[in-house]
Design an enzyme around this catalytic site. Sequence first.
Site, PDB file in Angstrom:
ATOM      1  CG  ASP A 281      27.446 -39.659  62.564  1.00 14.66           C
ATOM      2  OD1 ASP A 281      26.466 -39.425  61.831  1.00 14.66           O
ATOM      3  OD2 ASP A 281      27.345 -40.159  63.687  1.00 14.66           O
TER       4      ASP A 281
ATOM      5  CG  HIS B 224      22.993 -39.665  61.409  1.00 13.65           C
ATOM      6  ND1 HIS B 224      24.005 -40.588  61.338  1.00 13.65           N
ATOM      7  CD2 HIS B 224      21.861 -40.305  61.017  1.00 13.65           C
ATOM      8  CE1 HIS B 224      23.511 -41.742  60.925  1.00 13.65           C
ATOM      9  NE2 HIS B 224      22.208 -41.606  60.716  1.00 13.65           N
TER      10      HIS B 224
ATOM     11  CB  SER C  90      29.712 -41.111  66.166  1.00 13.49           C
ATOM     12  OG  SER C  90      29.504 -41.256  64.786  1.00 13.49           O
TER      13      SER C  90
HETATM   14 CO1  B1M Z   1      20.882 -43.245  60.126  1.00 13.96          CO
HETATM   15  N1  B1M Z   1      21.163 -44.422  61.657  1.00 13.96           N
HETATM   16  N2  B1M Z   1      22.247 -44.186  59.119  1.00 13.96           N
HETATM   17  N3  B1M Z   1      20.399 -42.078  58.671  1.00 13.96           N
HETATM   18  N4  B1M Z   1      19.416 -42.692  61.161  1.00 13.96           N
HETATM   19  C1  B1M Z   1      20.454 -44.110  62.887  1.00 13.96           C
HETATM   20  C2  B1M Z   1      21.292 -43.221  63.796  1.00 13.96           C
HETATM   21  C3  B1M Z   1      20.211 -45.555  63.490  1.00 13.96           C
HETATM   22  C4  B1M Z   1      20.068 -45.589  65.013  1.00 13.96           C
HETATM   23  C5  B1M Z   1      18.971 -46.167  62.812  1.00 13.96           C
HETATM   24  C6  B1M Z   1      18.647 -47.556  63.307  1.00 13.96           C
HETATM   25  O1  B1M Z   1      19.330 -48.506  63.018  1.00 13.96           O
HETATM   26  N5  B1M Z   1      17.561 -47.709  64.027  1.00 13.96           N
HETATM   27  C7  B1M Z   1      21.483 -46.320  62.963  1.00 13.96           C
HETATM   28  C8  B1M Z   1      22.729 -46.300  63.867  1.00 13.96           C
HETATM   29  C9  B1M Z   1      23.024 -47.634  64.481  1.00 13.96           C
HETATM   30  C10 B1M Z   1      24.301 -47.677  65.251  1.00 13.96           C
HETATM   31  O2  B1M Z   1      25.251 -46.997  65.076  1.00 13.96           O
HETATM   32  N6  B1M Z   1      24.272 -48.585  66.163  1.00 13.96           N
HETATM   33  C11 B1M Z   1      21.735 -45.618  61.655  1.00 13.96           C
HETATM   34  C12 B1M Z   1      22.490 -46.163  60.592  1.00 13.96           C
HETATM   35  C13 B1M Z   1      22.943 -47.590  60.758  1.00 13.96           C
HETATM   36  C14 B1M Z   1      22.795 -45.427  59.416  1.00 13.96           C
HETATM   37  C15 B1M Z   1      23.698 -45.878  58.253  1.00 13.96           C
HETATM   38  C16 B1M Z   1      24.987 -46.591  58.637  1.00 13.96           C
HETATM   39  C17 B1M Z   1      22.833 -46.733  57.327  1.00 13.96           C
HETATM   40  C18 B1M Z   1      23.556 -47.338  56.142  1.00 13.96           C
HETATM   41  O3  B1M Z   1      24.165 -46.658  55.361  1.00 13.96           O
HETATM   42  N7  B1M Z   1      23.451 -48.626  56.044  1.00 13.96           N
HETATM   43  C19 B1M Z   1      23.972 -44.524  57.556  1.00 13.96           C
HETATM   44  C20 B1M Z   1      25.189 -43.836  58.211  1.00 13.96           C
HETATM   45  C21 B1M Z   1      26.009 -43.063  57.272  1.00 13.96           C
HETATM   46  C22 B1M Z   1      27.103 -42.320  58.026  1.00 13.96           C
HETATM   47  O4  B1M Z   1      26.845 -41.551  58.923  1.00 13.96           O
HETATM   48  N8  B1M Z   1      28.339 -42.590  57.655  1.00 13.96           N
HETATM   49  C23 B1M Z   1      22.751 -43.738  57.930  1.00 13.96           C
HETATM   50  C24 B1M Z   1      22.216 -42.709  57.147  1.00 13.96           C
HETATM   51  C25 B1M Z   1      21.083 -42.001  57.472  1.00 13.96           C
HETATM   52  C26 B1M Z   1      20.392 -41.007  56.532  1.00 13.96           C
HETATM   53  C27 B1M Z   1      21.385 -40.243  55.642  1.00 13.96           C
HETATM   54  C28 B1M Z   1      19.409 -41.761  55.640  1.00 13.96           C
HETATM   55  C29 B1M Z   1      19.576 -40.141  57.536  1.00 13.96           C
HETATM   56  C30 B1M Z   1      20.330 -38.900  58.056  1.00 13.96           C
HETATM   57  C31 B1M Z   1      20.012 -37.643  57.308  1.00 13.96           C
HETATM   58  C32 B1M Z   1      20.574 -36.425  57.990  1.00 13.96           C
HETATM   59  O5  B1M Z   1      20.797 -36.350  59.174  1.00 13.96           O
HETATM   60  N9  B1M Z   1      20.803 -35.438  57.183  1.00 13.96           N
HETATM   61  C33 B1M Z   1      19.443 -41.100  58.721  1.00 13.96           C
HETATM   62  C34 B1M Z   1      18.471 -40.951  59.757  1.00 13.96           C
HETATM   63  C35 B1M Z   1      17.430 -39.881  59.543  1.00 13.96           C
HETATM   64  C36 B1M Z   1      18.472 -41.758  60.918  1.00 13.96           C
HETATM   65  C37 B1M Z   1      17.443 -41.809  62.075  1.00 13.96           C
HETATM   66  C38 B1M Z   1      16.247 -42.593  61.560  1.00 13.96           C
HETATM   67  C39 B1M Z   1      16.966 -40.487  62.634  1.00 13.96           C
HETATM   68  C40 B1M Z   1      18.058 -39.539  63.112  1.00 13.96           C
HETATM   69  C41 B1M Z   1      17.501 -38.172  63.393  1.00 13.96           C
HETATM   70  O6  B1M Z   1      17.632 -37.249  62.622  1.00 13.96           O
HETATM   71  N10 B1M Z   1      16.806 -38.031  64.519  1.00 13.96           N
HETATM   72  C42 B1M Z   1      18.276 -42.571  63.193  1.00 13.96           C
HETATM   73  C43 B1M Z   1      17.432 -43.312  64.204  1.00 13.96           C
HETATM   74  C44 B1M Z   1      17.657 -42.817  65.630  1.00 13.96           C
HETATM   75  O7  B1M Z   1      18.302 -41.851  65.899  1.00 13.96           O
HETATM   76  N11 B1M Z   1      17.160 -43.568  66.542  1.00 13.96           N
HETATM   77  C45 B1M Z   1      19.331 -43.249  62.409  1.00 13.96           C
HETATM   78  C46 B1M Z   1      16.192 -36.783  64.940  1.00 13.96           C
HETATM   79  C47 B1M Z   1      17.250 -35.891  65.622  1.00 13.96           C
HETATM   80  C48 B1M Z   1      16.647 -34.568  66.052  1.00 13.96           C
HETATM   81  O8  B1M Z   1      17.700 -36.575  66.762  1.00 13.96           O
HETATM   82  O9  B1M Z   1      20.129 -36.410  66.072  1.00 13.96           O
HETATM   83  O10 B1M Z   1      19.434 -37.769  68.102  1.00 13.96           O
HETATM   84  P1  B1M Z   1      19.229 -36.614  67.221  1.00 13.96           P
HETATM   85  O11 B1M Z   1      19.389 -35.264  68.071  1.00 13.96           O
HETATM   86  C49 B1M Z   1      18.770 -35.066  69.317  1.00 13.96           C
HETATM   87  C50 B1M Z   1      19.654 -35.433  70.499  1.00 13.96           C
HETATM   88  O12 B1M Z   1      20.430 -36.567  70.274  1.00 13.96           O
HETATM   89  C51 B1M Z   1      20.430 -34.172  70.771  1.00 13.96           C
HETATM   90  O13 B1M Z   1      19.538 -33.134  70.405  1.00 13.96           O
HETATM   91  C52 B1M Z   1      18.574 -33.595  69.439  1.00 13.96           C
HETATM   92  C53 B1M Z   1      17.166 -33.318  69.935  1.00 13.96           C
HETATM   93  O14 B1M Z   1      17.003 -32.117  70.518  1.00 13.96           O
HETATM   94  N12 B1M Z   1      21.705 -33.929  70.094  1.00 13.96           N
HETATM   95  C54 B1M Z   1      22.619 -33.069  70.613  1.00 13.96           C
HETATM   96  C55 B1M Z   1      22.203 -34.407  68.941  1.00 13.96           C
HETATM   97  N13 B1M Z   1      23.408 -33.904  68.709  1.00 13.96           N
HETATM   98  C56 B1M Z   1      23.693 -33.072  69.713  1.00 13.96           C
HETATM   99  C57 B1M Z   1      24.825 -32.293  69.970  1.00 13.96           C
HETATM  100  C58 B1M Z   1      24.846 -31.515  71.137  1.00 13.96           C
HETATM  101  C59 B1M Z   1      23.758 -31.508  72.006  1.00 13.96           C
HETATM  102  C60 B1M Z   1      22.642 -32.293  71.767  1.00 13.96           C
HETATM  103  O15 B1M Z   1      25.871 -30.739  71.458  1.00 13.96           O
HETATM  104  C61 B1M Z   1      27.032 -30.763  70.700  1.00 13.96           C
END
Ligand code: B1M
Length: 215
Positions: free
Chosen positions: A99, A101, A152
């Site tokens: 992963d 992200h 993940s």
């Molecule tokens: Co990706 N991606 N992405 N992506 N991406 C998602 C996660 C997805 C939901 C988008 C969608 O389809 N709507 C989807 C996953 C679907 C699934 O698994 N069912 C997805 C996908 C499919 C993919 C790829 C597979 C796409 C592809 O290649 N075809 C690929 C994966 C590659 C891989 O990982 N092997 C991919 C790639 C990418 C980018 C590289 C383009 C980019 C990431 C860049 C980066 O992070 N450096 C990206 C992005 C930006 C997203 C979305 C749009 C936004 C994620 C984000 O940063 N959110 C995302 C959509 C979504 O999440 N709904 C998506 C903002 C961030 C602050 O939120 O990380 O949730 P989040 O963190 C929150 C809480 O969750 C919590 O605190 C934060 C807020 O305070 N939290 C924790 C998180 N981690 C924590 C740990 C803790 C405590 C709290 O303690 C340990």
Amino acid sequence: ETVEGRLKDRIVDGDRKGLDDELADALGRGIAPLAIINDILLDGMKVVGELFGAGKMQLPFVLQSAETMKAAVAYLEPHMIKVEGQEKGTIVLGTVKGDVHDIGKNLVDIILTNNGYKVVNLGIKVPLADIVTAAREHKAHAIGMSGLLVKSTVVMRENLEEMSRQGVDIPVMLGGAALTRNYVEDDCVKAYACGRVAYARDAFDGLHLMDRVMG
Ligand code: B1M
């Protein structure tokens, strides 16, 4: 349009030109750095996720949005209030194997660091062995695993099973968009022999969990 609207649009559009000026403007209006992140920028990321999920936005543009988000957080970080001179405890943090992200994980790092914790941030795609090694080396009080993909959530559970086999009993915090509280408090707790696993909904929840572990 308001500065809030313009900043949100910048995240959606992945538009970094003049971003710093816009952020300075928001700070100048008295909006706290964390409020800018939580209430404005993350709203933009949510839209990006929805557009991408609906097939209305291609991956390179999602990446631009993520880079813009990261640049904004980097700009805002020095403006955040820090609790100085405290060493409340140590956590080893990483995005799990497979992963990439890391925006959420890095926010957790910032919030914990600013609130007196030592954070050993191992980055993305971190194999379990690295997590366990670092936790032992740094005598960590907790391990934090982040992951946004559905797969993940499985990796996390498998990591916990393997940690149980290795006799690791350090408290674990799990976070990331694909997790649910139920999955963590049921499946993951069962997978970890010592049962010390907790779900963090967001970075502040993570801070509260750490405070509880250390309390
Ligand atoms: Co990706 N991606 N992405 N992506 N991406 C998602 C996660 C997805 C939901 C988008 C969608 O389809 N709507 C989807 C996953 C679907 C699934 O698994 N069912 C997805 C996908 C499919 C993919 C790829 C597979 C796409 C592809 O290649 N075809 C690929 C994966 C590659 C891989 O990982 N092997 C991919 C790639 C990418 C980018 C590289 C383009 C980019 C990431 C860049 C980066 O992070 N450096 C990206 C992005 C930006 C997203 C979305 C749009 C936004 C994620 C984000 O940063 N959110 C995302 C959509 C979504 O999440 N709904 C998506 C903002 C961030 C602050 O939120 O990380 O949730 P989040 O963190 C929150 C809480 O969750 C919590 O605190 C934060 C807020 O305070 N939290 C924790 C998180 N981690 C924590 C740990 C803790 C405590 C709290 O303690 C340990």
